[in-house]
Design an enzyme around this catalytic site. Structure first.
Site, PDB file in Angstrom:
ATOM      1  N   LYS A 118       0.818  -1.217   0.000  1.00 33.13           N
ATOM      2  CA  LYS A 118       0.000   0.000   0.000  1.00 33.13           C
ATOM      3  C   LYS A 118       0.850   1.265   0.000  1.00 33.13           C
ATOM      4  O   LYS A 118       0.432   2.277  -0.544  1.00 33.13           O
ATOM      5  CB  LYS A 118      -0.965  -0.003   1.196  1.00 33.13           C
ATOM      6  N   LYS A 210      -4.783 -10.043  -6.393  1.00 30.65           N
ATOM      7  CA  LYS A 210      -5.967 -10.139  -5.536  1.00 30.65           C
ATOM      8  C   LYS A 210      -7.068  -9.217  -6.052  1.00 30.65           C
ATOM      9  O   LYS A 210      -6.786  -8.095  -6.473  1.00 30.65           O
ATOM     10  CB  LYS A 210      -5.552  -9.746  -4.104  1.00 30.65           C
ATOM     11  N   LYS A 213     -10.522  -3.483  -3.915  1.00 24.56           N
ATOM     12  CA  LYS A 213     -11.333  -2.275  -4.055  1.00 24.56           C
ATOM     13  C   LYS A 213     -10.613  -1.208  -4.850  1.00 24.56           C
ATOM     14  O   LYS A 213     -11.234  -0.350  -5.458  1.00 24.56           O
ATOM     15  CB  LYS A 213     -11.614  -1.692  -2.667  1.00 24.56           C
TER      16      LYS A 213
END
Ligand code: ATP
Ligand code: MG
Length: 348
Positions: A118, A210, A213
């Site tokens: 992230k 993966k 969102k």
């Protein structure tokens, strides 16, 4: 000491809830209600660890918090029998996280792959909160001394860290824990529950990534609020390979996209992958995809429709969260008071 069995898990109010969140987490939450006392949390403190333009600002946060709550209820979580609330309403999460920030080591957190992913290349510019995310997550769980945490595969490393934090707290404060009459250990070593064919649902565009969102392409994921046509389109466009489906599970191994679609079907149908392959093995993807569209629409359609209905009534959603927060706080305050006594913070 034997700990009372209790389930805790959380979902962030960021972006659109997708099939990965549903199959990897929410479906499990629903099933566990029969056997355990469960606490399900909309983790809004976690949501603001990314830049404000990513989490969307105050209005979007309120909206997303209500949407995730609606998804819980629409999927079959009973907020009366169990506890549903948003994290920021129970101050114990932030309080215990501070203590855990002082228990966890920089080295432990530096190894977390979610932070690396992230934060990306610009690590200097990541928030301190993003770095400390796993220690807040440990606090979420241990505030209720939860014994079982259903999560997707991506959260396995954070659950291991949660156990490390519990163990170090139990050791560092061992004498104080015993002196206060809490037995030998204060926090349980929580078990992750990561089971079934859809613990890591992958992107529909790339079977090695993966489903997330934050993916720029909406075609990479199926959102819980997608209508039937959108679901059908996304599945028809999902990446596959030219071979027919294998009849044995071993045949899926080198084929991530095929493996992903079979896993999704298996989870939606609540069958093992092997059984799905007995039915569809040897056939073309087009026939399998049609069946996948049908089962996806049948399972997700009613959830999405109920979510949309529930978010029309924010007062009801907010009342669920307030009631859940009161009941969560009652459990949390016992833990926080004990932790204060164990650590040596004077309180009245
Ligand atoms: P973000 O990218 O913002 O972290 P997310 O989709 O990972 O969003 P979270 O709120 O972080 O959503 O995670 C909620 C739950 O959904 C967690 O238990 C997580 O493990 C699970 N989960 C998330 N993505 C997937 C996936 N692709 N497959 C299975 N489970 C998933
Ligand atoms: Mg996540």
């Amino acid at each position: 000491m034997a700990f009372k069995e209790r389930v805790f898990s959380g979902v962030q109010p960021t972006g659109n809830l997708h099939l990965g969140n549903y199959l990897g987490a929410i479906v499990k939450f629903v099933a566990l209600q029969e056997r355990y006392d469960c606490i399900y949390c909309v983790v809004d403190l976690h949501a603001i660890t990314v830049p404000i333009n990513v989490w969307g600002g105050p209005d979007v946060l309120r909206q997303s918090t209500r949407e995730v709550t609606a998804a819980f209820i629409a999927s079959g979580i009973d907020p009366k029998k169990h506890i549903v609330f948003n994290q920021s309403q129970v101050s114990g999460h932030a309080e215990l996280a501070w203590v855990f920030n002082c228990v966890a080591r920089m080295g432990w957190l530096s190894r977390m792959t979610q932070f690396k992913e992230k934060a990306g290349k610009d690590r200097e510019n990541a928030s301190v909160g993003l770095f400390a995310y796993p220690s807040l997550m440990a606090a979420d769980i241990l505030l209720y001394r939860a014994t079982h945490v259903p999560v997707g595969e991506d959260q396995k490393q954070h659950l291991e860290l949660c156990r490390d934090i519990a163990q170090k707290f139990n050791n560092d404060f061992g004498d104080s824990i015993r002196a206060r009459g809490f037995g030998d250990v204060f926090f349980p070593l929580t078990e992750p529950l990561i089971q079934g064919p859809a613990t890591r649902v992958m992107s529909l565009r790339d079977g090695t990534k993966k489903m997330s969102k934050s993916d720029a392409s909406d075609y990479s994921r199926i959102n819980l609020t997608d209508d039937a046509d959108t679901i059908a389109q996304k599945i028809r466009k999902a990446k596959t390979d030219p071979e027919p489906l294998p009849s044995e599970e071993a045949g899926l191994e080198p084929r991530p996209e095929a493996d992903n679609l079979v896993g999704i079907y298996a989870a939606l149908a609540d069958k093992p992958k092997a059984e799905v392959l007995r039915e569809f093995g040897g056939g073309q993807f087009s026939a399998f995809k049609s069946a996948l569209v049908d089962i996806s629409v049948a399972k997700l359609g009613p959830v999405g429709a109920e979510m949309k209905r529930l978010v029309q009534d924010p007062a009801y959603i907010d009342s669920v969260l307030a009631d859940g927060a009161d009941r969560a706080h009652a459990i949390a305050s016992e833990t926080i008071n004990a932790v204060k006594d164990i650590v040596g913070f004077i309180r009245h």
